[in-house]
Design a protein around this motif. Structure first.
Motif, PDB file in Angstrom:
ATOM      1  N   SER A  83       0.809  -1.221   0.000  1.00  0.00           N
ATOM      2  CA  SER A  83       0.000   0.000   0.000  1.00  0.00           C
ATOM      3  C   SER A  83       0.841   1.269   0.000  1.00  0.00           C
ATOM      4  N   GLY A  84       2.131   1.134   0.250  1.00  0.00           N
ATOM      5  CA  GLY A  84       2.957   2.329   0.274  1.00  0.00           C
ATOM      6  C   GLY A  84       3.335   2.816  -1.111  1.00  0.00           C
ATOM      7  N   ARG A  85       2.842   2.128  -2.120  1.00  0.00           N
ATOM      8  CA  ARG A  85       3.332   2.427  -3.464  1.00  0.00           C
ATOM      9  C   ARG A  85       2.301   3.053  -4.378  1.00  0.00           C
ATOM     10  N   PHE A  86       1.238   3.621  -3.813  1.00  0.00           N
ATOM     11  CA  PHE A  86       0.337   4.408  -4.670  1.00  0.00           C
ATOM     12  C   PHE A  86       0.144   5.788  -4.066  1.00  0.00           C
ATOM     13  N   ARG A  87      -0.209   6.712  -4.944  1.00  0.00           N
ATOM     14  CA  ARG A  87      -0.205   8.109  -4.532  1.00  0.00           C
ATOM     15  C   ARG A  87      -1.576   8.500  -4.012  1.00  0.00           C
ATOM     16  N   SER A  88      -1.817   8.266  -2.743  1.00  0.00           N
ATOM     17  CA  SER A  88      -3.125   8.585  -2.197  1.00  0.00           C
ATOM     18  C   SER A  88      -3.058   9.843  -1.358  1.00  0.00           C
ATOM     19  N   PRO A  89      -4.005  10.752  -1.570  1.00  0.00           N
ATOM     20  CA  PRO A  89      -4.064  11.932  -0.700  1.00  0.00           C
ATOM     21  C   PRO A  89      -4.339  11.551   0.747  1.00  0.00           C
ATOM     22  N   LEU A  90      -4.741  10.302   0.970  1.00  0.00           N
ATOM     23  CA  LEU A  90      -5.041   9.889   2.340  1.00  0.00           C
ATOM     24  C   LEU A  90      -3.792   9.478   3.103  1.00  0.00           C
ATOM     25  N   HIS A  91      -2.720   9.179   2.378  1.00  0.00           N
ATOM     26  CA  HIS A  91      -1.493   8.806   3.069  1.00  0.00           C
ATOM     27  C   HIS A  91      -0.980  10.002   3.847  1.00  0.00           C
ATOM     28  N   LYS A  92      -0.971   9.859   5.150  1.00  0.00           N
ATOM     29  CA  LYS A  92      -0.505  10.989   5.944  1.00  0.00           C
ATOM     30  C   LYS A  92       0.774  10.643   6.698  1.00  0.00           C
ATOM     31  N   GLY A  93       1.283   9.448   6.515  1.00  0.00           N
ATOM     32  CA  GLY A  93       2.519   9.071   7.185  1.00  0.00           C
ATOM     33  C   GLY A  93       2.289   8.615   8.612  1.00  0.00           C
ATOM     34  N   GLY A  94       3.359   8.163   9.243  1.00  0.00           N
ATOM     35  CA  GLY A  94       3.262   7.679  10.609  1.00  0.00           C
ATOM     36  C   GLY A  94       3.097   8.833  11.578  1.00  0.00           C
ATOM     37  N   ALA A  95       2.425   8.559  12.690  1.00  0.00           N
ATOM     38  CA  ALA A  95       2.190   9.610  13.672  1.00  0.00           C
ATOM     39  C   ALA A  95       1.739   8.960  14.966  1.00  0.00           C
ATOM     40  N   ILE A  96       1.782   9.746  16.023  1.00  0.00           N
ATOM     41  CA  ILE A  96       1.137   9.308  17.259  1.00  0.00           C
ATOM     42  C   ILE A  96      -0.119  10.143  17.440  1.00  0.00           C
ATOM     43  N   ASP A 122      -5.429  15.351  25.815  1.00  0.00           N
ATOM     44  CA  ASP A 122      -4.038  15.066  26.157  1.00  0.00           C
ATOM     45  C   ASP A 122      -3.090  16.026  25.464  1.00  0.00           C
ATOM     46  N   ALA A 123      -3.383  16.332  24.215  1.00  0.00           N
ATOM     47  CA  ALA A 123      -2.513  17.261  23.493  1.00  0.00           C
ATOM     48  C   ALA A 123      -2.475  18.588  24.222  1.00  0.00           C
ATOM     49  N   GLU A 124      -3.622  19.003  24.704  1.00  0.00           N
ATOM     50  CA  GLU A 124      -3.678  20.276  25.408  1.00  0.00           C
ATOM     51  C   GLU A 124      -2.896  20.187  26.722  1.00  0.00           C
ATOM     52  N   ARG A 125      -3.118  19.092  27.428  1.00  0.00           N
ATOM     53  CA  ARG A 125      -2.468  18.937  28.725  1.00  0.00           C
ATOM     54  C   ARG A 125      -0.946  18.838  28.582  1.00  0.00           C
ATOM     55  N   LEU A 126      -0.503  18.202  27.501  1.00  0.00           N
ATOM     56  CA  LEU A 126       0.936  18.028  27.301  1.00  0.00           C
ATOM     57  C   LEU A 126       1.541  19.186  26.513  1.00  0.00           C
ATOM     58  N   ASP A 178      -0.573  19.966  16.873  1.00  0.00           N
ATOM     59  CA  ASP A 178      -0.674  19.054  15.746  1.00  0.00           C
ATOM     60  C   ASP A 178       0.624  19.134  14.937  1.00  0.00           C
ATOM     61  N   ALA A 179       1.141  17.969  14.525  1.00  0.00           N
ATOM     62  CA  ALA A 179       2.329  17.855  13.672  1.00  0.00           C
ATOM     63  C   ALA A 179       3.652  18.060  14.422  1.00  0.00           C
ATOM     64  N   GLU A 180       3.569  18.418  15.674  1.00  0.00           N
ATOM     65  CA  GLU A 180       4.789  18.565  16.467  1.00  0.00           C
ATOM     66  C   GLU A 180       5.449  17.189  16.670  1.00  0.00           C
ATOM     67  N   ILE A 181       6.783  17.141  16.534  1.00  0.00           N
ATOM     68  CA  ILE A 181       7.472  15.860  16.730  1.00  0.00           C
ATOM     69  C   ILE A 181       7.685  15.628  18.223  1.00  0.00           C
ATOM     70  N   VAL A 182       7.308  14.453  18.689  1.00  0.00           N
ATOM     71  CA  VAL A 182       7.511  14.123  20.099  1.00  0.00           C
ATOM     72  C   VAL A 182       8.286  12.827  20.210  1.00  0.00           C
ATOM     73  N   ARG A 183       8.755  12.567  21.419  1.00  0.00           N
ATOM     74  CA  ARG A 183       9.448  11.323  21.690  1.00  0.00           C
ATOM     75  C   ARG A 183       8.470  10.393  22.402  1.00  0.00           C
ATOM     76  N   ALA A 215       7.908  10.725  16.661  1.00  0.00           N
ATOM     77  CA  ALA A 215       6.771  10.728  15.749  1.00  0.00           C
ATOM     78  C   ALA A 215       6.046  12.061  15.831  1.00  0.00           C
ATOM     79  N   PRO A 216       5.461  12.477  14.719  1.00  0.00           N
ATOM     80  CA  PRO A 216       4.652  13.692  14.786  1.00  0.00           C
ATOM     81  C   PRO A 216       3.325  13.415  15.516  1.00  0.00           C
ATOM     82  N   VAL A 217       2.831  14.402  16.187  1.00  0.00           N
ATOM     83  CA  VAL A 217       1.543  14.303  16.881  1.00  0.00           C
ATOM     84  C   VAL A 217       0.414  14.531  15.884  1.00  0.00           C
TER      85      VAL A 217
END
Lengths: 309, 613, 557
Positions: C443-456, C462-466, C470-475, C485-487
């Protein structure tokens, strides 16, 4: 084990089509009955996997005693019905419907259009030279329009939409058959990424606020493209091959197989040209998919064409 | 439903407009604030959530009223609260002319530029507005308030033309009818005094439907009762449901909405349907150009409609009814809302109506600027929260109507006739009018007459008598033509004034009474321009669903434009006839089927464009 | 289930059922076309309950979403069962006639009052009661599940708990009622049917217990068969750990990316004496191999059959010529056999299939001709006149019942292996997305606008509390390792729950975090429940070097 659920007896209905008696199952449409008799009825908005939208009106027939014509695709047969499929009245409406469509929409990639136009002697050009594309068409307001001078024939022409790498949307070719909306909506996909927006001649297929597809609810199942009768919706692969002048359906082999992804077992029809998959569809008459696929089945199979193998 | 929303949030006012109608969200899962604790381990949705779809149009109207337009954030929030996909909701919103999907100033004037108002100075009014606010749709600062004006099809105020509708968005939205709206638009500041419904025949003996209009206080249930109100409901309960339908069948009442279908048969068909529930819909989407009779009844005698609907519900087994009221009738809405609340308070609506053991309640649903919603199946789609597109028939409403259930749908005037039928009996009623057209009929007389207004006459009166009642042609000029039945009707010549106004008389003369429009044009009128207005009307109001009407109305207007502009190709008249025939034969609904009628009658009957092709 | 491993029902049945429990499955994304059938049922009036820790796209369709805490499935099922029994809604006639072990089962669920259920699962008692009553009172009802049930350390018990509910209410063995695991891969059902299970021969014939069946195979193949069960995947890795397994032949799998606690898996694969990988791509596993057999894509470059989640055997066909070096799987296998001294000839796919039919009674009626004509057939299909089987276990309803009774199983609620604590306070669960598939090899080999990559994915709370955007890289760390991974803020998550996929191992190596606590019977690891912490990475403007912030505060549950 494997027993059939219901075997409800269905009644038969007797009617007459073009003077010929015919007996069909209750609940059949006039179109079904016509097909049984081998009468070729033109259809555009009708889809085998969809409830009839009965909007294009190219299939209208005359019913004895009725004030207006009836759409064959959706009208159910009734006992004693007398149907005319080729009367002057029927031919007139079919001809005009085709003229009205052809004078307002680009039917160059509608496979059935040319034959229909010829068969009914449609003369779309008598409505005037087509008006050019309107970039503002998507934003037209219901209940308002500019007064025409009548020197050109208004058209649905609008700029082609290419906002992602999988689909091309050319609504200049859209006859507003509702099939894409119906398949995206409740009848199959239930994603509802598109709807008919606007009103009257300004009605068009749209996302909310004309949002580009990647911002919309679209999940790229391609089921809209599979049902589009006009080529207004097209896979990018086909669009590009057509642009290159390479697209050639006569050279395409179609092979049915099963999708390589999840365990649902969807039937894929691979359209292969020059040992490359150029399009993926699914059989309308298979119970699992009913012509539908998801994004993986529709597009995710390109990996076999990929480099690195 | 897994909705994907645009990444925009509603403003406080937008949220308040939606919550004002739906109540606050249940939790963080359906649009409420996302706080730990507010989004627990359970969320409900599914069938119950989707069953609120019919609140979509009311919610959109609430936002429009409060904010002046429907922003992406507002649409998002409405969608989230109602579980409606945004594209779908956008499709619905963009269907209605009164809803704007682009920013609009808070103050908007909708000016009628339709047939009757054109006879009474709408041109001057528009010139005045252009002068004050600039071109149509432009935003202007006016007295410190951002304002704009738009043209509108007939606003149903033809007896006090020229008319305008003023809307002022805000936390306390205002809507005012300005009629007549002459001279510097005095109401523009929002202090307009809404005009009171009157009829020229007020107080005359022999009036039945208009008996109370102008005489009874439309805000008083007691006054209504003092004028004979609610006697019919008592009588209906004595007769029983079957008895009411028997009287109705005997009365030979035919529907006044245009199709002239026997009302008794319709009620009987629904009453016999085993499927439940049954619904009652009052079609008050009076939008046929030149028509205002239903408005006059609703504004002058609102309790009569409530009582008549209660009787209809009793006879046909409906527990719930809707009045689908055109969006441009703010006064009628206010008076009806008051009447319904009063009736409910006094036990004339609700669980156990006046102790007779049957339950019925009704609510008003407002249209939002779409003529097509007056079509009897489009009205269902509109109430259900979908685009107001007509449905293919069969199935007919008596079998599958609103929410797929057996439904009685009747026009206001039809329903109000029921009161006298029940009181005096069907056979007595059938003595009035002609054999085939029983009872009296309301006619909306407007245009170039001395006393425009709603007139009630027994069926069979002549067109000439009708014009005489209205004082004849204004200013002593001569009559050029009469548009009978509205834009969906047809023209008749001045030498046809002895035409008997009955269903059968009209049919014999190949015309239609339609909604009872009698619009007189004197010899100064540029009829071809009026035809263009009619053609533009149908082009604007076509829902766009079927090809004959969607494109046919455009080609018809284009051909007329060529004739008008003197740049025809010689085949225009044939083209109009051929397109017209296809629209008549192959359109889904009455709009397309009648969209060429007036134009073809002007060509054929009046000889407009004679010798031009 | 009760002998044969397959879903009991057909897709068409879910269109005509009355109540659906979709449990531990986001079929909307992972089985999209099955979900079409489900929605036909919903539009026809069926009530849908979705039981999932996340409010997934499937859950958003539900009449009620029961957002249980990860790993509390058995507690929920037991609470529902007790409620059903105490309300007298269990199907006494069915239980008596067709099942055994009810008494013990009823006793085992007795402690699970609604209050206790709410305490253990987090789901309000009223919602549990509603689901229990709706399911038990339905004329027809279905339970469908996927990996949310089986990717746990107690996977088999989870499945048994659902089967218990079906037996308790009689919702099995009849049209429109059933128990359905949705298969994750296009031939995972077929693989099992063909005997790719440690103790089964093709057709679910037991290699240890069914002596007669084993004799058939020995006669047909002309060799004696080892009468003992083999290893499942987890046992193989354990064998590697012990040094007992030294050679591995991997066909069409990518364990170097897909295994839980993937670092351990890579270490063990790397320690093998000899690794052979047969695949259509140079996967992470193939990169480690001593020998790679490039193969044709089985679904479009060769002939054969696959079997889907409704037990339907369907034909796959060759539509393309494979790349020049690639060979058909069957060619590779027969060639390998030949070079090992066994001449298996060069059979066609149909000939292999016919051999299978001669040995597996449940496939016997499925000739290629019939598969073509009928668009596939559902097993069991014992002879060529048999139409195939829409649903299984109809025998339980026959009078008198045929075959052995269906057993209730006493199962125990055991929470996830790894509990949350102050150091690792957030529950990580993993899963799949619509547009991607497993490790992305295909599935990694077609060009889908839905592919957003790996993330947490984190809840807005929780995002607010921490203090994360969005998109911020965290450990992200678990006891096994750390990834960056990006949030992605996901409104479908509750506070305290994080979600990741393993579709993009090259970007975010999610399985570094997951735990290989494994169900001893099924061999599946607990991909669905790990304990993690999330740390903000504070970037210094001056030198761009990163500094890990304070550990996130405990979130509690």
């Amino acid at each position: 084990m494997g027993e059939m659920q219901h075997l409800t007896a269905r009644r038969m209905v007797d009617l007459e089509i073009d003077g010929e008696p015919v007996r069909v199952l209750e609940g059949s449409t006039i179109l079904d009955a016509c097909r049984g008799l081998g009468i070729d009825t033109p259809t555009l908005c009708y889809g085998e996997t969809l409830r009839p939208a009965n909007v294009c009106r190219v299939c209208v027939v005359e019913l004895e005693g009725a004030r207006v014509l009836a759409p064959a695709c959706s009208r159910k047969v009734e006992p004693g019905m007398k149907v005319r499929t080729d009367s002057e009245r029927v031919r007139h409406s079919r001809k005009l419907v085709l003229e009205l469509l052809s004078s307002s929409v680009d039917l160059s990639t509608t496979p059935a259009a040319a034959g229909y136009l010829e068969r009914y002697g449609a003369e779309p050009e008598r409505h005037g030279p087509p008006a050019p594309a309107d970039p503002g068409r998507d934003r037209r307001r219901a209940g308002h329009h500019e007064e025409p001078d009548g020197q050109t024939a208004a058209t649905a022409a609008s700029p082609i939409k290419i906002d992602n790498e999988l689909y091309v949307r050319d609504y200049s070719k859209c006859i507003l058959c509702y099939k894409c909306v119906d398949v995206c909506g409740e009848q199959h996909q239930n994603t509802f990424a598109i709807a008919v927006a606007g009103r009257g001649f300004d009605a068009r297929i749209s996302t909310e606020y004309v949002a580009p597809l990647p911002e919309s609810a679209c999940v790229y199942c391609g089921n809209c493209i599979a049902v589009c009768p006009t080529g207004a919706l097209m896979f990018t692969s086909e669009h590009e091959l057509r642009a290159e002048g390479v697209w050639d359906e006569a050279r395409q082999e179609r092979t049915d197989t099963i999708c390589p992804y999840c365990g649902v077992g969807c039937n894929l029809t691979l359209h292969v040209q020059d040992n490359r998959i150029v399009k993926v569809t699914s059989p309308d008459d298979h119970d699992i998919t009913r012509g539908n696929l998801c994004v993986k089945g529709r597009f995710g199979v390109q990996h076999v064409n990929a480099r690195g193998r | 439903m897994d909705l994907r929303l645009l990444e925009v949030s509603p403003t406080g006012a937008e949220r308040a407009a939606v919550d004002g109608l739906l109540g606050p969200p249940a939790s963080g899962w359906d649009g409420g604030e996302r706080r730990t604790g507010a989004t627990g381990n359970v969320a409900r949705g599914g069938h119950r959530a989707r069953a609120r779809r019919d609140q979509l149009l009311p919610v959109l109207l609430a936002v429009q009223e409060r904010v002046g337009w429907i922003s992406p954030g507002a649409l998002n929030y409405a969608c989230q609260r109602l579980t409606v996909p945004p594209a779908d909701a956008y499709g619905v919103a963009s269907f209605y002319a009164l809803l704007s999907l682009e920013p609009r100033p808070s103050r908007v004037v909708h000016v009628c530029d339709d047939l009757a108002c054109r006879c009474s100075g709408s041109g001057a009014l528009i010139a005045e507005l252009e002068d004050r606010l600039g071109p149509e749709g432009a935003v202007a600062e006016d007295g410190g308030t951002a304002s704009a004006w738009f043209r509108s099809p007939c606003l149903g105020q033809c007896d006090r033309a020229p008319a305008a509708l003023l809307t002022i968005a805000g936390d306390e939205p205002e809507e005012h009818v300005l009629a007549p709206a002459r001279g510097a638009l005095p109401g523009l500041e929002g202090a307009a005094v809404d005009p009171v419904a009157r009829v020229p025949q007020q107080g005359e003996p022999g009036l039945r439907l208009l008996r109370r209009v102008g005489r009874v206080d439309p805000r008083s249930l007691d006054d209504y009762r003092a004028h004979g109100g609610y006697a019919a409901l008592r009588r209906a309960c004595e007769l029983g449901p079957e008895g009411v339908i028997r009287e109705l069948v005997e009365s030979k009442l035919l529907g006044r909405g245009g199709a002239a279908f026997p009302t008794g048969r319709k009620w009987d068909a629904v009453a016999r349907q085993p499927a439940r529930p049954h619904y009652l819909v009052c079609n008050a989407d009076e939008s046929e150009p030149g028509t205002f009779k239903d408005r006059v009844i609703m504004e002058g005698d609102p309790f009569a409609l409530v009582e008549a609907m209660t009787i209809a519900a009793y006879a046909t087994g409906c527990a719930h009814g809707y009045i689908y009221l055109r969006g441009e009738y703010p006064q009628a809405r206010g008076l009806l809302e008051h009447a319904i609340a009063e009736a409910r308070r006094r036990g004339y609506l609700g669980e156990d109506i006046v102790g007779h053991g049957f339950a019925f309640d009704l609510e008003i649903r407002r249209g939002a600027g779409a003529y097509i919603c007056g079509e009897e199946t489009a009205i269902f789609n509109s109430i259900e929260g979908f685009r107001g597109e007509p449905r293919n028939k069969p199935p007919f409403p008596v079998d599958e109507g609103l929410f797929g259930k057996p439904t009685v749908v009747n026009n206001v005037e039809t329903l109000v006739n029921v009161l006298d039928i029940v009181l005096e009996g069907g056979s007595a009623y059938a003595q009035i009018g002609t054999d085939a057209s029983t009872g009296t009929k309301l006619f909306c007389v407007s245009g170039h007459v001395e006393r425009p207004g709603v007139y009630e006459v027994p069926f069979g009166s002549t067109l000439g008598e009708m014009l005489s009642l209205a004082g004849g042609v204004r200013g002593g000029r001569s009559l050029q033509a009469v548009l009978l039945g509205g834009a969906a009707g047809g023209f008749v010549r001045p030498d046809e004034l002895d035409l008997p106004l009955s269903f059968e008389g009209a049919r014999a003369a190949s015309v239609t009474l339609g909604s009872g429009v009698v619009l007189a044009f004197d010899d100064t009128v540029d009829l071809p321009r009026m035809l263009m207005r009619i053609a533009a009307f149908f082009r604007d109001e076509s829902c766009g669903q079927c090809v004959p009407c969607r494109v046919g109305t455009v080609r018809q207007e284009e051909a007329l434009a060529r004739l008008l502009g003197g740049r025809g190709r010689g085949d225009e008249l044939a083209l109009i006839a051929e397109v017209g025939r296809c629209m008549r034969d192959a359109s889904i609904c009455g709009l397309g089927q009648t969209a060429s009628g007036a134009i073809e009658s002007a060509i054929g009957r009046l000889g407009v464009f004679a010798g031009k092709g | 289930m009760f002998g044969a491993g397959g879903g009991t029902s057909s897709y068409q049945e879910i269109e005509e059922t009355d109540v659906i429990l979709l449990w531990g499955s986001n079929a909307r994304d992972t089985h999209p076309i099955f979900f079409h059938h489900l929605l036909v049922g919903v539009h026809a009036g069926a009530r849908l309950f979705v039981i999932d820790p996340r409010r997934t796209s499937s859950a958003q369709w539900a009449d009620a979403w029961l957002g249980l805490d990860v790993g509390s499935d058995i507690a929920l099922a037991s609470t529902m069962a007790r409620e059903i029994i105490h309300s007298g809604l269990h199907n006494r006639a069915f239980i008596e006639r067709a099942t055994e072990g009810f008494r013990d089962y009823a006793a085992s669920v007795e402690p699970f009052t609604l209050e206790e259920g709410e305490r253990l699962t987090g789901v309000p008692a009223e919602a549990i009661r509603e689901a229990a009553h709706a399911f038990a009172r339905a004329d027809r009802a279905m339970i469908c599940w996927t990996l949310g049930i089986t990717e746990h350390h107690n996977a088999v018990d989870n499945v048994l708990a659902l089967i218990n509910l079906g037996l308790l209410t009689g919702h099995v063995g009849r049209y429109g009622s059933g128990l359905n695991p949705l298969r994750g891969q296009n031939n995972v059902q077929g693989g099992g049917d063909m005997g790719a299970i440690p103790n089964k021969l093709p057709g679910f014939q037991d290699i240890e217990r069914d002596v007669e069946a084993r004799a058939h195979f020995e006669a047909a193949w002309g060799v004696p068969l080892d009468p003992h069960r083999g290893w499942h995947l987890t046992q193989m890795f354990e064998g590697m750990e012990r040094g007992e397994l030294r050679t591995l032949y991997v066909i069409g799998e990518n364990p170097a990316a897909s295994e839980a606690d993937v670092r351990r898996a890579r270490r063990l694969l790397g320690g093998l004496d000899f690794l052979v990988v047969q695949d259509i791509f140079m996967t992470q596993t193939a990169e480690m191999a001593d020998i790679v057999f490039p193969s044709s894509a089985s679904w479009c470059e060769s002939e054969g059959t696959v079997t889907n989640s409704e037990r339907r055997v369907q034909r796959v066909r060759r539509a393309l010529d494979p790349p020049s070096d690639a060979r058909d799987d069957m060619w590779i296998l027969t060639e390998l056999a030949r070079r090992l001294g066994h001449d298996w000839g060069a059979p066609t796919a149909e000939e292999v299939w016919d051999e299978l039919r001669s040995l597996s009674p449940m496939h016997r009626g499925m000739s290629y001709r019939r598969l073509e004509e009928l668009g596939g057939l559902q097993w069991p299909c014992p002879d060529e006149q048999h139409p195939g089987s829409l649903f299984l276990h109809g025998r339980l309803w026959l009078e008198p019942r045929e075959g052995p009774p269906a057993p209730f199983s006493v199962v125990e609620h055991r929470p996830p292996f790894e509990a949350l604590d102050a150091e690792f306070p957030i529950r990580l669960t993993t899963g799949r997305r619509l547009e991607s598939y497993n490790t992305g090899v295909q599935s990694g080999r077609f060009r889908s606008p839905l592919h957003k990559g790996g993330a947490i994915c984190l809840s807005p709370e929780d995002a607010e509390r921490l203090l994360l955007e969005d998109a911020e890289i965290v450990r992200v760390s678990s006891r096994r390792g750390t990834v960056e991974a990006p949030v992605r803020i996901d409104p479908g998550l509750r506070s305290g729950l994080a979600f990741m996929t393993f579709h993009f191992p090259g970007e975010v190596d999610t399985n570094v975090l997951t735990i290989d606590a494994t169900d001893p019977r099924s061999g599946t690891a607990e991909f669905k429940a790990a304990a993690i912490r999330i740390e903000k990475i504070v970037r210094r403007a001056s030198d761009g070097s990163a500094k890990v912030g304070e550990p996130a505060p405990a979130l509690g549950r």
